[in-house]
Design a protein around this motif. Structure first.
Motif, PDB file in Angstrom:
ATOM      1  N   PRO A 132       0.805  10.306 -69.781  1.00 35.28           N
ATOM      2  CA  PRO A 132       1.455  11.010 -68.672  1.00 35.28           C
ATOM      3  C   PRO A 132       2.434  12.068 -69.190  1.00 35.28           C
ATOM      4  CG  PRO A 132       1.526   8.629 -68.329  1.00 35.28           C
ATOM      5  CD  PRO A 132       1.064   8.864 -69.744  1.00 35.28           C
ATOM      6  N   LEU A 133       2.497  13.185 -68.471  1.00 34.36           N
ATOM      7  CA  LEU A 133       3.456  14.235 -68.802  1.00 34.36           C
ATOM      8  C   LEU A 133       4.756  13.975 -68.045  1.00 34.36           C
ATOM      9  CD1 LEU A 133       1.175  17.409 -68.573  1.00 34.36           C
ATOM     10  CD2 LEU A 133       1.826  16.132 -70.614  1.00 34.36           C
ATOM     11  N   PHE A 134       5.869  14.363 -68.644  1.00 32.55           N
ATOM     12  CA  PHE A 134       7.149  14.269 -67.958  1.00 32.55           C
ATOM     13  C   PHE A 134       7.226  15.325 -66.874  1.00 32.55           C
ATOM     14  CE2 PHE A 134       8.885  12.257 -71.905  1.00 32.55           C
ATOM     15  CZ  PHE A 134       9.451  11.145 -71.306  1.00 32.55           C
ATOM     16  N   ASP A 135       7.901  14.999 -65.787  1.00 32.61           N
ATOM     17  CA  ASP A 135       8.330  15.956 -64.780  1.00 32.61           C
ATOM     18  C   ASP A 135       9.838  16.083 -64.925  1.00 32.61           C
ATOM     19  OD1 ASP A 135       5.903  16.603 -63.434  1.00 32.61           O
ATOM     20  OD2 ASP A 135       5.951  14.628 -62.478  1.00 32.61           O
ATOM     21  N   MET A 136      10.403  17.182 -64.472  1.00 38.86           N
ATOM     22  CA  MET A 136      11.846  17.375 -64.588  1.00 38.86           C
ATOM     23  C   MET A 136      12.614  16.239 -63.906  1.00 38.86           C
ATOM     24  SD  MET A 136      12.540  19.856 -66.478  1.00 38.86           S
ATOM     25  CE  MET A 136      11.394  20.930 -67.315  1.00 38.86           C
ATOM     26  N   ALA A 137      12.080  15.700 -62.835  1.00 40.72           N
ATOM     27  CA  ALA A 137      12.745  14.607 -62.121  1.00 40.72           C
ATOM     28  C   ALA A 137      12.941  13.377 -63.012  1.00 40.72           C
ATOM     29  CB  ALA A 137      11.952  14.232 -60.877  1.00 40.72           C
ATOM     30  N   ASP A 138      12.104  13.227 -64.031  1.00 41.87           N
ATOM     31  CA  ASP A 138      12.231  12.089 -64.944  1.00 41.87           C
ATOM     32  C   ASP A 138      13.528  12.129 -65.747  1.00 41.87           C
ATOM     33  OD1 ASP A 138       9.711  11.051 -64.208  1.00 41.87           O
ATOM     34  OD2 ASP A 138       8.709  12.347 -65.667  1.00 41.87           O
ATOM     35  N   PHE A 139      14.168  13.309 -65.812  1.00 36.34           N
ATOM     36  CA  PHE A 139      15.382  13.462 -66.607  1.00 36.34           C
ATOM     37  C   PHE A 139      16.645  13.511 -65.746  1.00 36.34           C
ATOM     38  CE2 PHE A 139      11.938  15.594 -68.945  1.00 36.34           C
ATOM     39  CZ  PHE A 139      11.911  14.779 -70.064  1.00 36.34           C
ATOM     40  N   ALA A 140      16.517  13.288 -64.445  1.00 39.48           N
ATOM     41  CA  ALA A 140      17.632  13.453 -63.515  1.00 39.48           C
ATOM     42  C   ALA A 140      18.837  12.569 -63.835  1.00 39.48           C
ATOM     43  CB  ALA A 140      17.162  13.196 -62.085  1.00 39.48           C
ATOM     44  N   GLU A 141      18.610  11.411 -64.420  1.00 38.59           N
ATOM     45  CA  GLU A 141      19.721  10.509 -64.715  1.00 38.59           C
ATOM     46  C   GLU A 141      20.452  10.865 -65.999  1.00 38.59           C
ATOM     47  OE1 GLU A 141      18.821   6.364 -64.422  1.00 38.59           O
ATOM     48  OE2 GLU A 141      17.630   6.642 -62.605  1.00 38.59           O
ATOM     49  N   THR A 142      19.847  11.675 -66.866  1.00 40.92           N
ATOM     50  CA  THR A 142      20.468  11.944 -68.167  1.00 40.92           C
ATOM     51  C   THR A 142      20.811  13.407 -68.413  1.00 40.92           C
ATOM     52  OG1 THR A 142      18.290  12.132 -69.206  1.00 40.92           O
ATOM     53  CG2 THR A 142      19.341   9.956 -69.248  1.00 40.92           C
ATOM     54  N   VAL A 143      20.309  14.314 -67.571  1.00 42.25           N
ATOM     55  CA  VAL A 143      20.549  15.750 -67.772  1.00 42.25           C
ATOM     56  C   VAL A 143      21.163  16.308 -66.492  1.00 42.25           C
ATOM     57  CG1 VAL A 143      19.448  17.969 -68.275  1.00 42.25           C
ATOM     58  CG2 VAL A 143      18.608  15.891 -69.373  1.00 42.25           C
ATOM     59  N   ASP A 144      22.180  17.179 -66.644  1.00 43.73           N
ATOM     60  CA  ASP A 144      22.852  17.705 -65.452  1.00 43.73           C
ATOM     61  C   ASP A 144      21.916  18.594 -64.635  1.00 43.73           C
ATOM     62  OD1 ASP A 144      23.621  20.771 -65.809  1.00 43.73           O
ATOM     63  OD2 ASP A 144      23.855  19.805 -67.778  1.00 43.73           O
ATOM     64  N   GLY A 145      22.187  18.685 -63.348  1.00 44.05           N
ATOM     65  CA  GLY A 145      21.337  19.392 -62.400  1.00 44.05           C
ATOM     66  C   GLY A 145      21.127  20.855 -62.728  1.00 44.05           C
ATOM     67  N   GLU A 146      22.174  21.548 -63.181  1.00 43.69           N
ATOM     68  CA  GLU A 146      22.047  22.974 -63.498  1.00 43.69           C
ATOM     69  C   GLU A 146      21.084  23.198 -64.666  1.00 43.69           C
ATOM     70  OE1 GLU A 146      24.715  26.687 -65.165  1.00 43.69           O
ATOM     71  OE2 GLU A 146      25.733  25.088 -64.069  1.00 43.69           O
ATOM     72  N   THR A 147      21.211  22.390 -65.696  1.00 50.84           N
ATOM     73  CA  THR A 147      20.317  22.505 -66.851  1.00 50.84           C
ATOM     74  C   THR A 147      18.880  22.197 -66.444  1.00 50.84           C
ATOM     75  OG1 THR A 147      22.098  21.939 -68.373  1.00 50.84           O
ATOM     76  CG2 THR A 147      19.847  21.635 -69.182  1.00 50.84           C
ATOM     77  N   LEU A 148      18.701  21.171 -65.618  1.00 54.95           N
ATOM     78  CA  LEU A 148      17.357  20.844 -65.139  1.00 54.95           C
ATOM     79  C   LEU A 148      16.763  21.983 -64.321  1.00 54.95           C
ATOM     80  CD1 LEU A 148      17.367  17.090 -64.036  1.00 54.95           C
ATOM     81  CD2 LEU A 148      16.127  18.152 -65.916  1.00 54.95           C
ATOM     82  N   ALA A 149      17.564  22.564 -63.434  1.00 53.98           N
ATOM     83  CA  ALA A 149      17.065  23.660 -62.594  1.00 53.98           C
ATOM     84  C   ALA A 149      16.655  24.852 -63.453  1.00 53.98           C
ATOM     85  CB  ALA A 149      18.130  24.068 -61.577  1.00 53.98           C
ATOM     86  N   ARG A 150      17.466  25.195 -64.463  1.00 57.18           N
ATOM     87  CA  ARG A 150      17.120  26.314 -65.355  1.00 57.18           C
ATOM     88  C   ARG A 150      15.860  25.992 -66.152  1.00 57.18           C
ATOM     89  NH1 ARG A 150      22.564  26.594 -67.833  1.00 57.18           N
ATOM     90  NH2 ARG A 150      21.401  26.884 -69.740  1.00 57.18           N
ATOM     91  N   LEU A 153      12.247  28.015 -65.950  1.00 61.59           N
ATOM     92  CA  LEU A 153      11.570  28.518 -67.146  1.00 61.59           C
ATOM     93  C   LEU A 153      10.146  27.970 -67.226  1.00 61.59           C
ATOM     94  CD1 LEU A 153      11.782  30.192 -69.718  1.00 61.59           C
ATOM     95  CD2 LEU A 153      12.667  28.155 -70.872  1.00 61.59           C
ATOM     96  N   HIS A 154       9.973  26.710 -66.930  1.00 64.30           N
ATOM     97  CA  HIS A 154       8.633  26.106 -66.924  1.00 64.30           C
ATOM     98  C   HIS A 154       7.734  26.812 -65.923  1.00 64.30           C
ATOM     99  CE1 HIS A 154       5.598  23.191 -65.529  1.00 64.30           C
ATOM    100  NE2 HIS A 154       5.507  22.900 -66.806  1.00 64.30           N
ATOM    101  N   ASP A 155       8.262  27.058 -64.725  1.00 62.10           N
ATOM    102  CA  ASP A 155       7.473  27.744 -63.695  1.00 62.10           C
ATOM    103  C   ASP A 155       7.097  29.155 -64.140  1.00 62.10           C
ATOM    104  OD1 ASP A 155       7.653  25.481 -62.143  1.00 62.10           O
ATOM    105  OD2 ASP A 155       9.220  26.291 -60.828  1.00 62.10           O
ATOM    106  N   ARG A 156       8.029  29.866 -64.753  1.00 54.96           N
ATOM    107  CA  ARG A 156       7.728  31.216 -65.262  1.00 54.96           C
ATOM    108  C   ARG A 156       6.630  31.165 -66.306  1.00 54.96           C
ATOM    109  NH1 ARG A 156      12.854  33.543 -67.626  1.00 54.96           N
ATOM    110  NH2 ARG A 156      11.341  34.667 -68.869  1.00 54.96           N
ATOM    111  N   ALA A 157       6.738  30.229 -67.231  1.00 54.14           N
ATOM    112  CA  ALA A 157       5.741  30.111 -68.299  1.00 54.14           C
ATOM    113  C   ALA A 157       4.370  29.768 -67.721  1.00 54.14           C
ATOM    114  CB  ALA A 157       6.164  29.045 -69.300  1.00 54.14           C
ATOM    115  N   SER A 158       4.326  28.994 -66.654  1.00 55.40           N
ATOM    116  CA  SER A 158       3.064  28.600 -66.035  1.00 55.40           C
ATOM    117  C   SER A 158       2.386  29.735 -65.294  1.00 55.40           C
ATOM    118  CB  SER A 158       3.285  27.443 -65.051  1.00 55.40           C
ATOM    119  OG  SER A 158       3.751  26.311 -65.749  1.00 55.40           O
ATOM    120  N   THR A 159       3.186  30.702 -64.804  1.00 52.00           N
ATOM    121  CA  THR A 159       2.606  31.763 -63.989  1.00 52.00           C
ATOM    122  C   THR A 159       2.431  33.077 -64.737  1.00 52.00           C
ATOM    123  OG1 THR A 159       4.795  32.373 -63.134  1.00 52.00           O
ATOM    124  CG2 THR A 159       3.494  30.816 -61.836  1.00 52.00           C
ATOM    125  N   GLU A 160       3.210  33.296 -65.781  1.00 48.75           N
ATOM    126  CA  GLU A 160       3.065  34.536 -66.552  1.00 48.75           C
ATOM    127  C   GLU A 160       1.975  34.366 -67.585  1.00 48.75           C
ATOM    128  OE1 GLU A 160       6.831  35.646 -68.231  1.00 48.75           O
ATOM    129  OE2 GLU A 160       7.801  35.732 -66.279  1.00 48.75           O
TER     130      GLU A 160
END
Length: 148
Positions: free
Chosen positions: A113-131, A135-142
């Motif tokens: 299984p691949l990680f989703d950003m939600a998997d890191f919600a308890e250990t990484v702050d929200g701003e870092t996760l959102a950024r 970036l992941h979305d940009r890489a997927s579409t560009e």
């Protein structure tokens, strides 16, 4: 859930077998089934490890080793990215893979299984996760015709 299906083979058999037209057609038909079912998001075969390199990191520094990686008992020969409802569904699709002896004596599909950003919600702050997600979305579409 998204999973990576990793195609592994016996390191001793690496590069010994090339797919025949018949085997290539079987894999094309299998991939078409995956695409038609909405399962396959991507995937490729990999050239032998002799065409690659390993970059290793340690406290002593970074080292680069050119392939082939003769000490490897297993080599990664390719991968798929699948979107499935469960690990059990991924296993059922993997069981249908039409491998044959053309690729060597032993082939293994490892499903992870691949990680989703939600998997890191308890250990990484929200701003870092959102950024990171942006970036992941940009890489997927560009798309880029060349990576330098």
């Amino acid at each position: 859930m998204r999973v990576m299906v990793i195609t592994k083979g016996d390191g001793a058999d690496e590069g010994k077998g090339q797919p025949t037209t018949e085997m290539f057609e079987k894999m094309r038909a299998f991939n078409e089934q995956l695409v038609n079912a909405g399962i396959m998001l991507g995937g490729e075969g990999l050239q032998p490890s002799g065409a690659g390199a390993r970059v290793a990191f340690s406290n002593a520094g970074t080292s680069v080793v050119d392939g082939p990686f003769t000490e490897s008992k297993e080599v990664i020969a390719g991968y798929w990215i699948w979107e499935v409802s469960s690990l059990a569904e991924a296993v059922e699709w993997a069981r249908r893979c039409p491998f044959d002896a053309a690729y060597g004596e032993t082939q293994v599909l490892e499903i992870r299984p691949l990680f989703d950003m939600a998997d890191f919600a308890e250990t990484v702050d929200g701003e870092t996760l959102a950024r990171s997600e942006e970036l992941h979305d940009r890489a997927s579409t560009e798309s880029s015709p060349s990576h330098g």
